[in-house]
Motif scaffolding. Structure first.
Motif, PDB file in Angstrom:
ATOM      1  N   ILE A 105     -12.801  14.591  -0.308  1.00 19.65           N
ATOM      2  CA  ILE A 105     -11.959  13.110   0.493  1.00 19.65           C
ATOM      3  C   ILE A 105     -13.048  12.321   1.767  1.00 19.65           C
ATOM      4  O   ILE A 105     -12.134  11.386   1.951  1.00 19.65           O
ATOM      5  N   ARG A 106     -13.380  12.931   1.751  1.00 20.69           N
ATOM      6  CA  ARG A 106     -14.789  11.707   2.849  1.00 20.69           C
ATOM      7  C   ARG A 106     -15.096  11.061   1.409  1.00 20.69           C
ATOM      8  O   ARG A 106     -15.605   9.336   2.150  1.00 20.69           O
ATOM      9  N   ARG A 107     -15.385  11.350   0.406  1.00 21.22           N
ATOM     10  CA  ARG A 107     -16.546  10.837  -0.645  1.00 21.22           C
ATOM     11  C   ARG A 107     -15.035  10.266  -1.228  1.00 21.22           C
ATOM     12  O   ARG A 107     -15.827   8.609  -1.629  1.00 21.22           O
ATOM     13  N   LEU A 108     -14.181   9.864  -1.572  1.00 19.42           N
ATOM     14  CA  LEU A 108     -13.120   9.147  -1.113  1.00 19.42           C
ATOM     15  C   LEU A 108     -12.675   7.904  -0.832  1.00 19.42           C
ATOM     16  O   LEU A 108     -12.676   7.088  -1.040  1.00 19.42           O
ATOM     17  N   ASP A 109     -13.472   8.528   0.773  1.00 17.80           N
ATOM     18  CA  ASP A 109     -12.974   7.281   1.452  1.00 17.80           C
ATOM     19  C   ASP A 109     -13.893   6.309   1.875  1.00 17.80           C
ATOM     20  O   ASP A 109     -13.782   4.941   1.658  1.00 17.80           O
ATOM     21  N   ALA A 110     -14.757   6.859   1.592  1.00 21.73           N
ATOM     22  CA  ALA A 110     -15.958   6.366   1.289  1.00 21.73           C
ATOM     23  C   ALA A 110     -15.992   5.349   0.595  1.00 21.73           C
ATOM     24  O   ALA A 110     -16.759   4.196   0.325  1.00 21.73           O
ATOM     25  N   HIS A 111     -15.213   5.673  -0.728  1.00 20.77           N
ATOM     26  CA  HIS A 111     -15.408   4.460  -1.430  1.00 20.77           C
ATOM     27  C   HIS A 111     -14.071   3.462  -1.344  1.00 20.77           C
ATOM     28  O   HIS A 111     -13.984   2.939  -2.522  1.00 20.77           O
ATOM     29  N   GLY A 112     -12.873   3.854  -0.857  1.00 23.01           N
ATOM     30  CA  GLY A 112     -11.763   3.338  -0.363  1.00 23.01           C
ATOM     31  C   GLY A 112     -11.326   3.780  -1.280  1.00 23.01           C
ATOM     32  O   GLY A 112      -9.880   2.416  -1.437  1.00 23.01           O
ATOM     33  N   THR A 143      -6.115  17.177  -3.872  1.00 25.03           N
ATOM     34  CA  THR A 143      -6.588  15.878  -3.524  1.00 25.03           C
ATOM     35  C   THR A 143      -6.257  14.544  -5.110  1.00 25.03           C
ATOM     36  O   THR A 143      -6.400  15.107  -5.966  1.00 25.03           O
ATOM     37  N   TYR A 197       0.600  -1.473  -0.053  1.00 26.89           N
ATOM     38  CA  TYR A 197       0.067  -0.069   0.224  1.00 26.89           C
ATOM     39  C   TYR A 197       0.733   1.599   0.121  1.00 26.89           C
ATOM     40  O   TYR A 197       1.791   0.894   1.023  1.00 26.89           O
ATOM     41  N   ASP A 202      -8.591   5.369  -0.602  1.00 19.12           N
ATOM     42  CA  ASP A 202      -7.423   6.342   0.121  1.00 19.12           C
ATOM     43  C   ASP A 202      -5.987   5.733   0.224  1.00 19.12           C
ATOM     44  O   ASP A 202      -5.075   6.041   0.449  1.00 19.12           O
ATOM     45  N   GLU A 212       1.068   5.475   0.076  1.00 18.36           N
ATOM     46  CA  GLU A 212       0.782   7.372  -0.202  1.00 18.36           C
ATOM     47  C   GLU A 212       1.230   8.107  -1.412  1.00 18.36           C
ATOM     48  O   GLU A 212       2.568   7.557  -1.637  1.00 18.36           O
TER      49      GLU A 212
END
Ligand code: PLP
Length: 388
Positions: A260-267, A92, A63, A269, A65
Motif C-alpha cells: 500500500i505504501r508503494r501504491l501511495d508512493a506512485h500516487g 488492495t 476523486y 490511492d 474511493e
C-alpha cells in the motif's frame, strides 16, 4: 437470439485487437480477422452498462474511493464462486494486473534478480520482468499429448539457484491449465522453503470451462501466505479490460502495508469511479451472465475441436480447462514460426503466435474464441486455408 451471437463492429473503437494490428504486429493487410489479444467481441453485461450509464448521468467525477459495496461485492464473489474467504483488509486495488505485478517486482526484488515464470507463459510477464531489469528464469512446463504439468524438480532448482520471486499464472495462459490444490500447495511450499515471493496471477480464475476445480492461493494455509500476493480482476471475466481495475489480495499484514505504501508512493490511492461501479455491479449481479457466457464459450470450443478432428487432423488440440484461449499444436506441419505466421496472414486470420510465449511455444498458435459463433465459422474456414 443469444446476445453473444450479436456481431458488433469494433473497428475504429480504439481496440488494440481490431485497430492496432499494424502498429503492434506490423500487419497492414485489410480484412484481417483478429483472434489474438485476449478480450471478447461481446458486449459487457447489460446491468454493467446500465450502472455505467447511471454513473455518467450523475455527472460528477471528482476523486473517488472504494465504498463498502465494492469491498462486499468482491468478498461475496470469492466466497460464492470459489469458496474462498477474503478479509476486507486484504484487498488492495491497482489499475490493472500487469501494473500491480510490475510494482510488486520492483518492491520485492532487486535489479538482476531472477524471476521464475512457466514457459510457455504469458508474454507480458516476460516484458515486465525484463523491462524492470530483472532476469526471466524459465520453468518449462512438461507437455505430453497436449497435457501440461509443472516440473517441480526444475522449479526447485530455479529456487535453489537464487530466484527471488515467481509469477504463477493460475489458470494458466496460454495452455488453459487449471492447477490443482495439491499443485498450488506444492508451489507455495517450495516458495516458503526457499523464501521466494509468490505472485499468483488469478485473472482467469472465474473462467473455468471444464471439470477442473480452480484453487485460489488465497485458500492456502496461513503458514504459506506470508510471501503471497494474489492478483484478481473482474476485467477479464466481464470484458472490462480497458476500465483498468484489479485487486491485489495480500493476507500478510506487513507485506500488505509495504504494498500500500508503494501504491501511495506512485500516487495510486485514488480510484476510477466508473471502473468501481462496473466491477461492483458485475460481482453483485452477473453470476447468471457468466454461466451463459461459459456455456457459449464451451460451445465455441467444441466447434473448434470438432472442426480440427475432421478437417485438420494434423493439428493437435486439447480443450482448455479454463478460458477461451485455445492452444493449437501445429508442429506436425513442420513449418518455421515465420512460415506459420505468413500462412495465417495470407488466410487473413490473426492468432497470437506461440513463439511469443517462449521457445516452448514454437510451432503453436493461440486462437481467441471469445467471439460470436458466426465469426468463429469464418475463422475456421480461414484456419483451414492457412493450415491445410
Ligand atoms: C495472465 C494474465 N495476466 C494479466 C493480464 C492483463 O491484465 P491487466 O489488463 O489487468 O493488466 C492478462 C491479459 O490477457 C493475462 O492473460
Amino acid at each position: 437470439m443469444n446476445t453473444f451471437d450479436q456481431i458488433l463492429n469494433r473497428k475504429e473503437s480504439g481496440s488494440v485487437k481490431w485497430d492496432f494490428m499494424q502498429q503492434k504486429l506490423g500487419l497492414s493487410e485489410t480484412d484481417l480477422l483478429p483472434m489474438w489479444v485476449s478480450d471478447y467481441d461481446f458486449k459487457a453485461p447489460q446491468v454493467v452498462l446500465d450502472a455505467l450509464q447511471q454513473r455518467v448521468e450523475h455527472g460528477i467525477f471528482g476523486y473517488a474511493e472504494r465504498d463498502d459495496a465494492y469491498y462486499q461485492a468482491t468478498m461475496d464473489w470469492y466466497q460464492s464462486q470459489h469458496d474462498t474467504h477474503i478479509e476486507r483488509e486484504w484487498i488492495t486495488t491497482v489499475h490493472g494486473v500487469l501494473p500491480g505485478l510490475a510494482m510488486a517486482l520492483q518492491m520485492l526484488t532487486e535489479k538482476g534478480d531472477g524471476i521464475v515464470m512457466q514457459s510457455p507463459g504469458y508474454g507480458s510477464f516476460r516484458k515486465i520482468i525484463e523491462f524492470n531489469d530483472r532476469l526471466v528464469v524459465e520453468n518449462p512446463l512438461k507437455e505430453t499429448e497436449g497435457k501440461y504439468q509443472l516440473d517441480f524438480d526444475h522449479l526447485e532448482s530455479c529456487f535453489a539457484n537464487g530466484a527471488k520471486a515467481m509469477i504463477f499464472c493460475n489458470p494458466h495462459n496460454p495452455t488453459g491449465r487449471v492447477w490443482s490444490e495439491s499443485e498450488m500447495i506444492k508451489v507455495a511450499e517450495l516458495c516458503e522453503l526457499y523464501q521466494v515471493w509468490l505472485l499468483s496471477d488469478e485473472i482467469w480464475g472465474d473462467l473455468v470451462v471444464g471439470d477442473a476445480q480452480y484453487y485460489s492461493a488465497l485458500r492456502l494455509p496461513k503458514a504459506l501466505t506470508q510471501r503471497l500476493i494474489v492478483a484478481t480482476a473482474a476485467s477479464k471475466t466481464f470484458g472490462l479490460s480497458s476500465l483498468r481495475i484489479s485487486n491485489f489480495m495480500i493476507p500478510d499484514e506487513l507485506l500488505r502495508a509495504r504494498f500500500i505504501r508503494r501504491l501511495d508512493a506512485h500516487g495510486m490511492d485514488v480510484f476510477n469511479s466508473l471502473s468501481m461501479s462496473a466491477a461492483t455491479i458485475a460481482y453483485q449481479e452477473c453470476s447468471g451472465w457468466l454461466i451463459d457466457l461459459k456455456n457459449y464459450l464451451r460451445s465455441n470450443i467444441a466447434k473448434l475441436e470438432q472442426f480440427i478432428q475432421t478437417e485438420l487432423p494434423e493439428v493437435k488440440f486439447v480443450v482448455p480447462q479454463a478460458g477461451y484461449l485455445t492452444w493449437l499444436d501445429c508442429r506436425a506441419l513442420k513449418l518455421t514460426d515465420t512460415e506459420l505466421e505468413q500462412k495465417f496472414v495470407t488466410a487473413k486470420l490473426v492468432p497470437s503466435m506461440g513463439i511469443a510465449f517462449g521457445k516452448e511455444g514454437s510451432g503453436f498458435v493461440r486462437l481467441n474464441l471469445g467471439c460470436p459463433s458466426a465469426s468463429l465459422d469464418i475463422a475456421l474456414m480461414r484456419l483451414k486455408k492457412a493450415l491445410s
